[in-house]
Scaffold this motif. Sequence first.
Motif, PDB file in Angstrom:
ATOM      1  N   ALA A  77      47.820  37.998  43.364  1.00  0.00           N
ATOM      2  CA  ALA A  77      46.846  39.016  42.956  1.00  0.00           C
ATOM      3  C   ALA A  77      45.556  38.380  42.455  1.00  0.00           C
ATOM      4  O   ALA A  77      44.459  38.882  42.728  1.00  0.00           O
ATOM      5  CB  ALA A  77      47.451  39.914  41.879  1.00  0.00           C
ATOM      6  N   THR A  78      45.676  37.257  41.753  1.00  0.00           N
ATOM      7  CA  THR A  78      44.491  36.557  41.257  1.00  0.00           C
ATOM      8  C   THR A  78      43.664  36.020  42.415  1.00  0.00           C
ATOM      9  O   THR A  78      42.436  36.192  42.443  1.00  0.00           O
ATOM     10  CB  THR A  78      44.903  35.415  40.305  1.00  0.00           C
ATOM     11  N   LEU A  89      37.990  38.821  46.809  1.00  0.00           N
ATOM     12  CA  LEU A  89      37.208  40.047  47.010  1.00  0.00           C
ATOM     13  C   LEU A  89      35.925  40.027  46.192  1.00  0.00           C
ATOM     14  O   LEU A  89      34.867  40.459  46.669  1.00  0.00           O
ATOM     15  CB  LEU A  89      38.046  41.278  46.668  1.00  0.00           C
ATOM     16  N   ILE A  90      35.975  39.515  44.969  1.00  0.00           N
ATOM     17  CA  ILE A  90      34.761  39.426  44.153  1.00  0.00           C
ATOM     18  C   ILE A  90      33.724  38.550  44.850  1.00  0.00           C
ATOM     19  O   ILE A  90      32.533  38.878  44.878  1.00  0.00           O
ATOM     20  CB  ILE A  90      35.061  38.877  42.743  1.00  0.00           C
ATOM     21  N   PHE A 134      46.519  45.028  41.855  1.00  0.00           N
ATOM     22  CA  PHE A 134      47.044  44.185  42.937  1.00  0.00           C
ATOM     23  C   PHE A 134      48.374  43.550  42.531  1.00  0.00           C
ATOM     24  O   PHE A 134      49.299  43.459  43.330  1.00  0.00           O
ATOM     25  CB  PHE A 134      46.050  43.090  43.332  1.00  0.00           C
ATOM     26  N   TYR A 188      35.316  48.468  38.596  1.00  0.00           N
ATOM     27  CA  TYR A 188      36.656  48.533  39.182  1.00  0.00           C
ATOM     28  C   TYR A 188      37.376  47.192  39.070  1.00  0.00           C
ATOM     29  O   TYR A 188      38.591  47.143  38.961  1.00  0.00           O
ATOM     30  CB  TYR A 188      36.598  49.009  40.634  1.00  0.00           C
ATOM     31  N   ASN A 189      36.609  46.113  39.079  1.00  0.00           N
ATOM     32  CA  ASN A 189      37.223  44.792  38.985  1.00  0.00           C
ATOM     33  C   ASN A 189      37.926  44.563  37.659  1.00  0.00           C
ATOM     34  O   ASN A 189      38.824  43.726  37.568  1.00  0.00           O
ATOM     35  CB  ASN A 189      36.176  43.706  39.220  1.00  0.00           C
ATOM     36  N   ASN A 220      42.062  39.066  44.211  1.00  0.00           N
ATOM     37  CA  ASN A 220      41.030  39.682  43.391  1.00  0.00           C
ATOM     38  C   ASN A 220      39.738  38.861  43.401  1.00  0.00           C
ATOM     39  O   ASN A 220      38.652  39.401  43.639  1.00  0.00           O
ATOM     40  CB  ASN A 220      41.541  39.846  41.957  1.00  0.00           C
ATOM     41  N   TYR A 221      39.845  37.561  43.167  1.00  0.00           N
ATOM     42  CA  TYR A 221      38.645  36.743  43.113  1.00  0.00           C
ATOM     43  C   TYR A 221      38.062  36.489  44.499  1.00  0.00           C
ATOM     44  O   TYR A 221      36.851  36.332  44.648  1.00  0.00           O
ATOM     45  CB  TYR A 221      38.900  35.448  42.337  1.00  0.00           C
ATOM     46  N   THR A 255      41.432  45.844  38.790  1.00  0.00           N
ATOM     47  CA  THR A 255      42.029  45.615  40.108  1.00  0.00           C
ATOM     48  C   THR A 255      43.012  44.449  40.117  1.00  0.00           C
ATOM     49  O   THR A 255      43.992  44.487  40.864  1.00  0.00           O
ATOM     50  CB  THR A 255      40.955  45.391  41.198  1.00  0.00           C
ATOM     51  N   LEU A 256      42.803  43.445  39.301  1.00  0.00           N
ATOM     52  CA  LEU A 256      43.768  42.346  39.232  1.00  0.00           C
ATOM     53  C   LEU A 256      45.138  42.897  38.846  1.00  0.00           C
ATOM     54  O   LEU A 256      46.152  42.578  39.480  1.00  0.00           O
ATOM     55  CB  LEU A 256      43.323  41.271  38.245  1.00  0.00           C
TER      56      LEU A 256
END
Length: 166
Positions: free
Chosen positions: A112-113, A119-120, A146, A138-139, A116-117, A142-143
């Motif tokens: 998930a990490t 996508l960032i 996910f 949203y971030n 998430n990053y 989101t982590l």
Amino acid sequence: MNFKSFIMKTSFLFPNKFKTLGWIVFIPAFASAVLIPLLNISTDNYLKIKVFAICNDELLNHSSYFSIIENSIVDELLLFALIIGGILIGFSKLKTEDELTSKIRYESLVWATYLNYGLILIFTAFIYGMSYLNVLFYNTFTLLLFFIIRFHYSIYKLNKSTNDDE
């Protein structure tokens, strides 16, 4: 401390009963966080109260520091509910916690990490202006989202394969 003894130590997890409370808090907050912008609902006039602000930077006014301001707290309450609910869901023990469950929890958190990053980085390269502020909002949860999705999907697959073997 080696990895195996770390994995077996689950004292950092909440008791299982907190997971239900997490779902009760998270689901309505998530639905609201998705529906409010989707339906273009302005929350600026709801739940307006005086709050202490370390910093308040208004678009057309000057910045103020360490002051009391009047503000709608809908966004803040939604974010609190999303984060607290997500933490309770993701970090509450399952009814049966074992080494494999801990390994799946760890791998899901790492996965998930990375997602998430990743996508960032993509959003930072291609989204600008006020839309980017929505990405950052949203971030903040989101982590957790996910992680919850990946962890519960992995547990579901494990349980399904265990039941299929029997």
